[in-house]
Scaffold this active site. Structure first.
Site, short mmCIF file in Angstrom:
data_model
loop_
_atom_site.label_atom_id
_atom_site.label_comp_id
_atom_site.label_asym_id
_atom_site.label_seq_id
_atom_site.Cartn_x
_atom_site.Cartn_y
_atom_site.Cartn_z
CE LYS A 146 -4.25 -1.96 1.66
NZ LYS A 146 -5.23 -2.14 2.71
CE LYS A 181 -5.90 -7.85 -1.11
NZ LYS A 181 -5.91 -7.59 0.26
CE LYS A 230 -12.84 -2.83 1.42
NZ LYS A 230 -13.87 -3.01 2.39
#
Ligand code: TYM
Length: 350
Positions: free
Chosen positions: A135, A216, A219
């Site tokens: 991230k 994966k 969202k």
């Protein structure tokens, strides 16, 4: 409220140290972030288990709004998303009579225990978290909170003496850190925390992106064609599944490394119908029928959830009331544990 129809098989990872092994009334805790909506991976990897666990366990579930703050949020959107997520969790089948459902920031003990956890986890441990690496890479602004996020997550879990934590596979490393931190705290300051176990489903633990099946489903992904949101309209869900990337040859076989696209569809269909993906594969010789059946199974699973969501969304006041009741229950569970931790670590009584 109907019990989850498919039945969800899970397995527990690692063993319990301080607590006894899971009993009928084991305390369960889990959380989900109120950002970007809820997708099929969240449902199959975690939320189905949440519904199932509320019948057999003392289940505590949390909309983790503090975790959402690790990246800048629009305040009005965050507030709306928190309530919308609560509606959706109830639409999926969480029943506030059976479980404790609340918003993380309504229980200040989470933030307080998080500081104790930050002082117990090491810099090196936090730096090794793959989600932090993923991230933060390429981001212009990386908050300190994004780095210490797993310490807050450990606090969430340990605050409730949770024995079982239903999550998808991507949370495995955070759960291992939680266990390590609990064990370290217990050995430094005396037995204080229950050491929890991750409960990861056999099927659906890692739902992959339909367009990039080696990533994966997520969202935060830009490619919405690869991600099925629970509130997507049913026609677009059908299209997304029918356009899912498959693999070059036409054989239907469960082989994650060699055939990631087809294996993802087999896993989704297996998770939706309570079967192993290998067993599902035996029924197909072509991609077309596999995609059609997967689309139908997903649509039939989501149709009643969407209908209940529409009903619940008409009464946000009632949802806010239920969340307050949940927060009262959560505060009364969390306070004795926080007091225990404060006492163990040497803070004076207040
Ligand atoms: P979050 O909000 O990203 O996801 C919620 C749950 O969905 C699972 N999940 C998936 N499962 C299968 N396939 C996927 N593609 C997929 N994507 C997400 C996640 O594993 C998770 O169980 N850090 C957590 C929230 C959290 C938490 C906690 C969880 C905060 N405190 C304490 C458990 C206990 C997170 O970001 O989940």
């Amino acid at each position: 409220m109907a019990k989850w129809v498919g039945g969800v098989e899970t397995y527990l990872v690692a063993s319990v140290t301080m607590s006894s092994t899971s009993t009928a009334q084991a305390r369960v805790f889990s959380g989900i972030k109120p950002t970007g909506g809820v997708h099929l991976g969240n449902l199959l990897g975690a939320l189905r288990n949440w519904v199932e666990d509320q019948y057999a366990h003392d289940a505590v579930y949390c909309v983790v709004d503090l975790h959402a703050l690790t990246v800048p949020q629009d305040p009005a959107e965050l507030r709306a998303a928190t309530i919308e997520l609560a509606h959706l969790l109830m639409a999926i089948g969480l029943d506030s009579e059976l479980c404790t459902l609340f918003v993380q920031s309504h229980v200040p003990a989470h933030a307080e225990l998080a500081w104790l956890m930050e002082c117990t986890a090491s810099f090196g441990e936090l730096r090794r978290m793959t989600q932090f690496k993923d991230k933060s890479e390429g981001s212009e602004f990386v908050s300190a909170g994004l780095f210490t996020y797993p310490a807050l997550m450990a606090a969430d879990i340990l605050l409730y003496d949770a024995e079982r934590v239903p999550v998808g596979d991507d949370q495995r490393q955070h759960l291992e850190l939680t266990r390590d931190v609990a064990i370290r705290f217990n050995s430094r300051y005396g037995d204080t925390f229950v050491v929890p176990e991750a409960a990861i489903p056999r099927a659906g633990a890692r739902v992959m992106d339909l367009q990039e099946p080696t990533n994966k489903m997520s969202k935060s992904d830009d490619t919405s064609a690869g991600c099925i949101m629970l509130l997507d309209d049913l026609d677009s869900i059908e299209k997304k599944i029918k356009r899912a990337v498959t693999d070059t040859d036409s054989e239907v076989r469960f082989d994650i490394a060699g055939k990631p696209g087809v294996s993802n569809l087999l896993s989704i269909l297996g998770a939706a119908t309570g079967r192993e993906p290998e067993e599902v594969a035996e029924g197909y010789s072509q991609y077309g029928p596999l995609k059609a059946d997967t689309a139908e199974a997903v649509i039939e699973m989501l149709r009643p959830i969407q209908a209940r969501f529409t009903e619940l969304a008409t009464d946000p006041g009632e949802t806010a009331r239920l969340l307050e009741v949940g927060a009262d229950k959560a505060r009364s569970m969390a306070h004795p544990v926080l007091a225990r931790a404060r006492q163990s670590i040497g803070l004076t009584a207040r």
